[in-house]
Design an enzyme around this catalytic site. Structure first.
Site, short mmCIF file in Angstrom:
data_model
loop_
_atom_site.label_atom_id
_atom_site.label_comp_id
_atom_site.label_asym_id
_atom_site.label_seq_id
_atom_site.Cartn_x
_atom_site.Cartn_y
_atom_site.Cartn_z
N GLU A 15 0.73 -1.40 0.08
CA GLU A 15 -0.11 0.06 -0.13
C GLU A 15 0.92 1.17 0.07
O GLU A 15 0.42 2.25 -0.58
CB GLU A 15 -0.95 0.00 1.17
CG GLU A 15 -2.15 -0.89 0.97
CD GLU A 15 -3.34 -0.58 2.30
OE1 GLU A 15 -4.33 -1.03 1.68
OE2 GLU A 15 -2.96 0.14 2.88
N HIS A 23 10.60 -25.77 1.32
CA HIS A 23 10.23 -27.00 0.67
C HIS A 23 8.93 -26.67 -0.38
O HIS A 23 8.47 -27.39 -1.02
CB HIS A 23 9.61 -28.23 1.35
CG HIS A 23 10.69 -28.74 2.25
ND1 HIS A 23 11.42 -29.99 1.96
CD2 HIS A 23 11.23 -28.19 3.31
CE1 HIS A 23 12.29 -30.35 2.82
NE2 HIS A 23 12.29 -29.50 3.86
N LYS A 57 -13.60 0.59 -4.38
CA LYS A 57 -14.64 1.06 -3.56
C LYS A 57 -15.76 1.72 -4.20
O LYS A 57 -16.78 1.70 -4.03
CB LYS A 57 -13.97 1.92 -2.21
CG LYS A 57 -13.22 0.96 -1.36
CD LYS A 57 -12.55 1.81 -0.06
CE LYS A 57 -11.91 0.98 0.86
NZ LYS A 57 -11.51 1.81 1.96
#
Length: 489
Positions: free
Chosen positions: A334, A363, A477
Site C-alpha cells: 500500500e 520445500h 470502493k
C-alpha cells in the site's frame, strides 16, 4: 552499536546482516555514492516529518493536507497520541477483563487486523485459546473476524462461542458466558468488518446464557464530525478507543488500534513501545551505516532500480512470525505501490511483497527463489535465543540417518537450514539479508515493526512517491458501492 560493512548490530542485540545484499556484484559503493544527495534529502525529509508531521505533497483521500504522525507513537508523553493517561486507560481496560470476560472477538481488516494478529501470534501463540483460564493468567480467549466476508467461518465462530457457553454451564458455573466484541473501523462503514460484526452481534445477543458487550475503536471526533460508528457507540453506550488522524491503518499497530488487542492478552505494551522508541532514536543519525531503517531502504531501493530486484520475499524462520510477514505485505504494497510520482509522472513504482516461512517454504518456494527469475530480494528473520529449545533425541538408534541429527537443538537445525538457504542463494548472485531478533518478545517486536515502518518513509522519499496515501484502494470502493446498492433493488 557496532557496524562493519555487511553487518549492523545495535546495543539491544538487534542485527541487520546485509552482507549478501551489498558489495561487489550486488548493491555497490558506487550505487550508494551516486544516490548520496537523494539519501541526504530523504533523511532531512524524514526528520522534518518527525518534527512536524509534514510530508511533501501528502494529501488525505479527500484531497486535504494531512499530517503523518506514526513516528510520534512510540513516545508516551503528555500531548502526544499515546499519552500517560491513554496508556493507563489501556492497561486498566486489559486488567478489567481478567477472570471476568471469557472471550474477545476482534473485528477489523487491513491494519486493524494484521497488526493485532502479530500480537496474538508472537505474544500468545496458536494454542492460547486451548489453555485454561489460569494458564492465560485470567486473560480471555481471543478470536478474529471481519477481515474477510466469509459466511462459513463466521457461522463456525458463532457456533464455537455457543459451545463454549454450553460447556461453562455444564461445568456448573452460574455466571453467564461473557463475550466482548471489539469492532474497529474509522468510519463505521467498512463493509467487511461491519457486516460480520452485525451478524455475530445479533446471533450472540439472542443466545440464552450469554452476555455481550461491545467496544468501538473509531475516529474520536464528536458532534457534527462524528462518524457512523462513533454515533452508534454513543447511542448504545459502548466504550470507545481511538483511531487517530494522521496514522494510516498499516502504521496503527503502535496506536490504540493495536494496543487495545495487546492488553487483552497481557502484552507488555510499555516494552513494545520502548523497542519502537529505541529504534526510532537509533535511526536519527544521517550516517547510513549506523541507521538501520535508512540503510534497509537504500539497499532495497537500489536493488530494485539498479539491479531489477523488484520482488521482496519476507521470510521469517519462525511460525509465529508469519503474521509479521503478512503485516509487512500490506505495509510495503500500500505504501510504495504507486502509479505516479509527486510531480504526477507515471512511474509504476514498488516491489511486490511475498510471504514465506522458514523451512516450510524452503520445500515450497525455494525452487523459484533459487532458479527462477533474478528479480528477488529474500529478507530472512532469525530469532537468536528461543524461550524453549528442545534437543532432538536419539529416539531410533537403528536409523542411522536420524541418529545423525540427534543431540542438536531445534534452533541449531533451523539456523543451519537458513544459513544454507542464504549461502545457496548468494552463490547464484541472488540477493538476501537477515534481521536477527535477540528474543521473540514485546521489546524486540517493537524494534522490527518500527524499523520496517520507518524504512517506508525513507524509501518513499528516495522513490519520490507518497508513501502514506493509497489511491488504488479507493478505485475498487467506487465500483463496489453502487453494485452493493443494486443488489437490494
Amino acid at each position: 552499536m557496532s557496524a562493519t560493512k555487511g553487518c549492523l548490530k545495535l546495543n539491544s542485540g538487534f542485527v541487520f546482516d546485509y552482507e549478501n545484499l551489498y558489495g561487489a556484484g550486488k548493491v555497490s559503493d558506487a550505487d550508494i555514492e551516486a544516490l548520496a544527495d537523494r539519501i541526504r534529502l530523504a533523511h532531512r525529509a524524514v526528520e522534518h516529518m518527525r518534527a512536524t508531521g509534514e510530508v511533501r505533497g501528502h494529501l488525505s483521500k479527500d484531497g486535504a493536507p494531512e499530517r503523518v504522525l506514526f513516528s510520534q507513537l512510540p513516545y508516551v508523553v503528555e500531548g502526544n497520541l499515546n499519552s500517560p493517561a491513554s496508556i493507563k486507560r489501556l492497561k486498566d481496560f486489559g486488567e478489567s477483563l481478567r477472570y471476568k470476560v471469557d472471550s474477545v472477538v476482534s473485528f477489523g481488516i487491513g491494519g486493524s487486523f494484521l497488526g493485532n494478529k502479530v500480537f496474538f501470534d508472537a505474544c500468545a501463540g496458536e494454542f492460547w485459546n486451548s489453555k485454561s483460564q489460569k494458564e492465560r493468567n485470567g486473560y480471555p480467549k481471543l478470536y478474529f473476524n471481519g477481515n474477510n466476508i466469509d459466511a462459513r467461518r463466521t457461522t463456525d465462530m458463532i457456533q464455537q462461542l455457543r459451545t463454549e457457553a454450553q460447556i461453562k454451564k455444564v461445568h456448573g458455573e452460574t455466571t453467564p458466558y461473557k463475550v466482548l466484541l471489539i469492532v474497529m473501523s474509522k468510519s463505521g462503514g467498512t463493509l467487511d468488518t461491519m457486516s460480520t460484526f452485525m451478524v455475530v452481534y445479533e446471533a450472540l445477543k439472542q443466545e440464552p446464557g450469554m452476555e455481550v458487550e461491545v467496544v468501538a475503536v473509531t475516529d474520536p471526533a464528536g458532534g457534527d464530525k462524528a462518524t457512523l460508528l462513533k454515533r452508534l457507540a454513543d447511542e448504545q453506550g459502548w466504550n470507545t478507543f481511538s483511531i487517530p488522524d494522521g496514522v494510516g491503518g498499516r502504521f496503527s499497530i503502535f496506536s490504540e488500534v493495536g494496543l487495545v488487542t495487546a492488553v487483552c492478552l497481557g502484552v507488555d505494551i510499555d516494552a513494545f513501545l520502548a523497542g519502537a522508541k529505541d529504534m526510532d532514536e537509533v535511526c536519527r543519525t544521517p550516517d547510513i551505516w549506523q541507521n538501520p531503517a535508512m540503510l534497509n531502504a537504500v539497499l532495497k531501493y537500489l536493488a530494485a532500480v539498479n539491479h531489477d530486484r523488484d520482488v521482496e520475499v519476507f521470510m521469517p524462520y519462525a511460525d509465529y512470525l508469519k503474521s509479521l510477514a503478512e503485516w509487512y505485505v500490506q505495509l510495503l504494497a500500500e505504501s510504495l505501490g504507486k502509479r505516479y510520482d509527486r510531480e504526477g509522472g507515471e512511474v509504476f513504482y514498488g516491489r511486490t511483497p511475498i510471504v514465506a516461512v522458514g523451512t516450510t517454504d524452503m520445500h515450497a518456494q525455494t525452487q523459484q527463489h533459487q532458479e527462477g527469475k533474478k528479480d528477488k530480494v529474500v529478507q530472512f528473520v532469525k530469532i537468536a535465543e528461543w524461550e524453549n529449545d528442545p534437543v532432538i533425541p536419539d529416539a531410533f538408534p537403528s536409523a542411522a540417518k536420524l541418529s545423525e541429527i540427534s543431540g542438536l537443538r531445534l534452533s541449531q537445525a533451523l539456523d543451519v537450514a537458513r544459513e544454507s538457504n542464504a549461502a545457496a542463494l548468494i552463490s547464484e548472485n541472488r540477493f538476501n539479508a537477515t534481521f536477527v531478533l535477540p528474543k521473540l518478545d514485546a521489546y524486540h517486536l517493537g524494534e522490527i515493526l518500527y524499523l520496517l515502518a520507518l524504512s517506508i518513509a525513507y524509501e518513499g522519499e528516495l522513490a519520490n512517491v507518497d508513501g502514506f496515501d493509497q489511491p488504488g484502494v479507493e478505485a475498487y470502493k467506487r465500483i463496489m458501492g453502487p453494485r452493493l446498492k443494486a443488489l437490494k433493488q
